[in-house]
Design a protein around this motif. Structure first.
Motif, PDB file in Angstrom:
ATOM      1  N   LYS A  16      33.756  29.534  30.676  1.00 30.61           N
ATOM      2  CA  LYS A  16      33.781  29.744  29.521  1.00 30.61           C
ATOM      3  C   LYS A  16      34.083  31.152  28.636  1.00 30.61           C
ATOM      4  N   TRP A  17      34.598  31.387  27.527  1.00 33.53           N
ATOM      5  CA  TRP A  17      34.740  32.601  27.100  1.00 33.53           C
ATOM      6  C   TRP A  17      33.447  33.145  26.371  1.00 33.53           C
ATOM      7  N   LYS A  18      33.233  34.249  26.417  1.00 26.02           N
ATOM      8  CA  LYS A  18      31.924  35.085  26.155  1.00 26.02           C
ATOM      9  C   LYS A  18      31.723  35.163  24.592  1.00 26.02           C
ATOM     10  N   THR A 340      43.477  41.378  35.012  1.00 27.99           N
ATOM     11  CA  THR A 340      42.397  41.053  35.853  1.00 27.99           C
ATOM     12  C   THR A 340      40.944  41.053  35.177  1.00 27.99           C
ATOM     13  N   LYS A 341      40.792  42.173  34.419  1.00 30.11           N
ATOM     14  CA  LYS A 341      39.622  42.448  33.745  1.00 30.11           C
ATOM     15  C   LYS A 341      39.267  41.503  32.604  1.00 30.11           C
ATOM     16  N   GLY A 342      40.422  41.127  31.956  1.00 26.45           N
ATOM     17  CA  GLY A 342      40.391  40.040  31.137  1.00 26.45           C
ATOM     18  C   GLY A 342      39.714  38.614  31.606  1.00 26.45           C
ATOM     19  N   ILE A 343      40.205  38.170  32.575  1.00 27.12           N
ATOM     20  CA  ILE A 343      39.782  37.056  33.387  1.00 27.12           C
ATOM     21  C   ILE A 343      38.340  37.372  33.791  1.00 27.12           C
ATOM     22  N   LYS A 344      37.995  38.314  34.240  1.00 30.74           N
ATOM     23  CA  LYS A 344      36.624  38.643  34.627  1.00 30.74           C
ATOM     24  C   LYS A 344      35.508  38.799  33.808  1.00 30.74           C
ATOM     25  N   ASP A 345      36.115  39.310  32.602  1.00 33.76           N
ATOM     26  CA  ASP A 345      35.050  39.803  31.493  1.00 33.76           C
ATOM     27  C   ASP A 345      34.993  38.506  30.413  1.00 33.76           C
ATOM     28  N   GLY A 346      35.470  37.416  30.885  1.00 31.25           N
ATOM     29  CA  GLY A 346      35.229  36.315  29.929  1.00 31.25           C
ATOM     30  C   GLY A 346      36.241  36.146  28.663  1.00 31.25           C
ATOM     31  N   TRP A 347      37.312  36.615  28.673  1.00 31.46           N
ATOM     32  CA  TRP A 347      38.108  36.362  27.702  1.00 31.46           C
ATOM     33  C   TRP A 347      38.644  34.916  27.511  1.00 31.46           C
ATOM     34  N   VAL A 348      38.635  34.230  28.815  1.00 27.97           N
ATOM     35  CA  VAL A 348      39.304  32.936  28.742  1.00 27.97           C
ATOM     36  C   VAL A 348      38.131  31.618  28.575  1.00 27.97           C
ATOM     37  N   TYR A 371      40.659  37.054  23.143  1.00 24.60           N
ATOM     38  CA  TYR A 371      40.001  35.704  23.840  1.00 24.60           C
ATOM     39  C   TYR A 371      41.443  34.641  23.804  1.00 24.60           C
ATOM     40  N   VAL A 372      41.284  33.964  24.916  1.00 28.19           N
ATOM     41  CA  VAL A 372      42.209  32.691  25.101  1.00 28.19           C
ATOM     42  C   VAL A 372      41.569  31.424  25.183  1.00 28.19           C
ATOM     43  N   GLY A 391      49.677  37.033  27.790  1.00 28.95           N
ATOM     44  CA  GLY A 391      50.607  38.027  27.285  1.00 28.95           C
ATOM     45  C   GLY A 391      50.085  38.336  25.713  1.00 28.95           C
ATOM     46  N   HIS A 392      49.942  37.292  25.026  1.00 31.87           N
ATOM     47  CA  HIS A 392      49.345  37.665  23.273  1.00 31.87           C
ATOM     48  C   HIS A 392      48.139  38.510  23.512  1.00 31.87           C
ATOM     49  N   SER A 393      47.351  38.202  24.280  1.00 31.81           N
ATOM     50  CA  SER A 393      45.869  38.789  24.433  1.00 31.81           C
ATOM     51  C   SER A 393      46.042  40.306  25.028  1.00 31.81           C
TER      52      SER A 393
END
Length: 598
Positions: A16-18, A340-348, A371-372, A391-393
């Motif tokens: 889940k996104w954070k 990679t940071k976005g995936i790990k940090d809960g963007w998605v 967020y995605v 790409g947007h994020s």
């Protein structure tokens, strides 16, 4: 047997996104909402005092503080709502903050007219002061719009009725999303299945021609029953926009849409003309598709069927991440690290759950992470969607890191460029590295369809918009039958003599929600063309062009979109980006025919 969707609480937190990084709970939201309500009246204390340098600076800082707080509240409320659209608590939060935004706009309405009432020389001297320099481009932009800004009272009135002016779009949305239902049709297994808008996209790509024909005719015959209501809704929306354009003293509605972003109307007209001059490429595509599908005659409902069966894939999300990273490798280490940071940090927010909003999007604000939202389903198309939305994020990430708040949002004209550049790099990587003949054909067809639907199709939409607005501006009423005839004639022109333009397609205009966002759709085509130019230059010239491209990603709206793109090496006032996209379309057709002939 199909498994039922999990409830939201059954999805593991790692998927889940954070959103809790914005507010831990609704109590925190309510505290900030109350703070916003308390802060907002402070704005009016500056009314009539903006000619004083210190008061102007105080107002701008307060306005930013209020807008940033409102932005956080909006993002949290709509994200929580979209996690579970059946949750009444979050529906209430969303309704409350969105209603309050209209009040915020009304309170801010005095700013622009008052800025325009200040002596320009005095104002420009003030903007040279160090503390006000940052606001120079924003205020110069307002001064350029002087002829189109109304008095304070009129601006307040327009802001107050903005919700009413959105009535046609709301009526259309309620009708198309909730009230219209479709009959059942036979699916590929010969079983009766209810047709829905979501299922239509599956049916129209079916290898069973009877299924896609039945879906096509059933969907559009249903829309045809609402032809008059849909026409009244759409033409009312156009009339509202024409009214606003005239009220603000623009030459026409097209100018009123493009001029505020300093986009010459010639960009719109040149895009349409360049496509019109190259429709033989689309006609060739229809001819090739007819041949490869082995059809005696090709109909409108045959356009979406893949030439090659979709490869049976089950791509786990972690694998999808690695595939995308390989595709985006030409963008360099820094870009990949942010990804990679976005995936790990809960963007998605990765997987579907019960009552979760469908589709995919990127969101966020200056004081939140990007967020995605995804509804990942393990298919190759979901991999492409991940690349697109990230790409947007990442565009938002770069922009917010490198621009002050007032210039941190990129324009609509540039909104689809970064996301589509990612898609272009990914599909190029997949095509170049695929050894299996059928899979390669499938991927080539995917890119051809991207260009057909994002460039040719959207420019056809843009022509339709131009025709409808110009007619209404001339006082020519448009009935449902008139709109159907305009649409039919455009389809005949665009798809050529090899296709049978079925009469059911005439009502398709009623299915396009984008027509309620005036002169929006052409930007899909220009955005794709710009992305094609960026992807080509990155693949051909490497590091130097990557740095230019990242300069574009960092630019936000500190300059007008045409200039932002031009500085990065893409000139959208020239037909070249669209012509180069058509060149790629023809190259793909050559590749497809070459593989099929061997």
């Amino acid at each position: 047997m199909a498994t039922s969707l999990k409830k939201r609480e059954e999805i593991e937190n790692q998927f889940k996104w954070k959103v809790e990084k914005i507010y831990k709970n609704t109590d925190e939201f309510e505290k900030d909402f109350k703070r916003l309500q308390e802060m907002l009246p402070e704005i009016l204390k500056y009314q009539g005092k903006l000619n004083e340098e210190d008061k102007l600076l105080e107002y701008l800082k307060l306005d930013e503080k209020i807008s940033r707080l409102a932005g956080k509240l909006v993002i949290y409320a709509h994200m929580k709502h979209d996690e579970d659209t059946g949750n009444s608590t979050y529906q209430s939060l969303k309704d409350k903050i969105f209603a309050y935004i209209a009040e915020l706009s009304s309170k801010q309405a005095f700013f622009v007219p008052e800025i325009l009432s200040i002596n320009e020389d005095t104002l420009r001297k003030s903007l040279e002061k160090e503390e006000l320099k940052m606001y120079k481009f924003m205020i110069e932009d307002i001064l350029k719009k002087k002829d189109h800004i109304l008095s304070k009272e009129k601006e307040e009135l327009l802001a107050a009725v903005s919700d009413c002016m959105q009535g046609p779009e709301k009526i259309y949305s309620a009708l198309s999303d909730a009230d219209i239902t479709f009959p059942e049709i036979k699916n590929e297994d010969g079983e009766m299945e209810e047709l829905t808008e979501a299922k239509y996209n599956r049916f129209i790509q079916s290898k069973d021609r009877a299924v896609r024909e039945d879906a096509f005719k059933t969907l559009f015959d249903t829309f045809k029953k609402y032809k008059n209501t849909m026409a009244a809704s759409l033409t009312s929306n156009v009339k509202n926009f024409v009214f606003n354009s005239k009220t603000r003293k623009y030459k026409n509605s097209l100018e009123s849409s493009l001029k505020p972003n300093n986009i010459p109307v010639e960009v719109y007209h040149n895009t349409v003309k360049t496509i019109d001059d190259n429709l033989d490429s689309l006609h060739r595509y229809v001819k090739v598709k007819k041949k490869l599908l082995n059809l005696d005659e090709i109909h409108m409902y045959d356009l979406y069927v893949p030439l090659i069966d979709t490869p049976k894939t089950h791509i786990e999300f972690d694998e999808a991440v690695e595939i995308v990273k390989k595709g985006l490798n030409p963008l360099g280490e820094e870009y990949l690290n942010i990804f990679t940071k976005g995936i790990k940090d809960g963007w998605v927010d990765i997987y579907p759950n019960k009552n979760k909003r469908g589709g995919a999007y990127s969101t966020g604000d200056y004081d939140t992470m990007p967020y995605v939202l995804l509804n990942y389903d393990y298919k190759l198309n979901d991999v492409s969607t991940l690349a697109h939305e990230m790409g947007h994020s990442i565009h938002s990430y770069y922009s917010r890191k490198n621009q002050p708040y007032i210039y941190s949002d990129y324009s609509l004209f540039c909104a689809e460029v970064a996301s589509t550049t990612n898609e272009k790099l990914l599909i190029h990587h997949l095509i170049e590295n695929e050894k299996d003949k059928n899979k390669k054909l499938f991927l080539i067809n995917q890119e051809l369809e991207q260009i057909r639907t994002t460039v040719f199709r959207q420019v056809m939409f843009a022509e339709f918009e131009l025709i409808t607005h110009e007619n209404i501006e001339k006082g020519i009423p448009l009935t449902g039958d008139d709109l159907c005839k305009i649409w039919h004639d455009l389809n005949v022109k665009y798809f050529g003599e090899d296709i049978i333009v079925d009469e059911e397609i005439d009502i398709e205009w009623a299915r396009i929600p984008h027509f309620y966002w005036d002169f929006y759709v052409y930007q899909y085509a220009t955005g794709y063309a710009a992305a094609n130019s960026f992807a080509n230059s990155i693949l051909e010239n490497g590091k130097e062009k990557v740095e230019k491209y990242k300069g574009f990603l960092k630019s936000g709206s500190f300059d007008y979109p045409i200039e932002v793109l031009k500085k990065a090496g893409v000139d959208m006032t020239s037909p070249k980006p669209v012509e180069d996209t058509i060149k790629r379309f023809n190259e793909l057709l050559d590749m497809m025919e070459g593989i099929c002939d061997n």
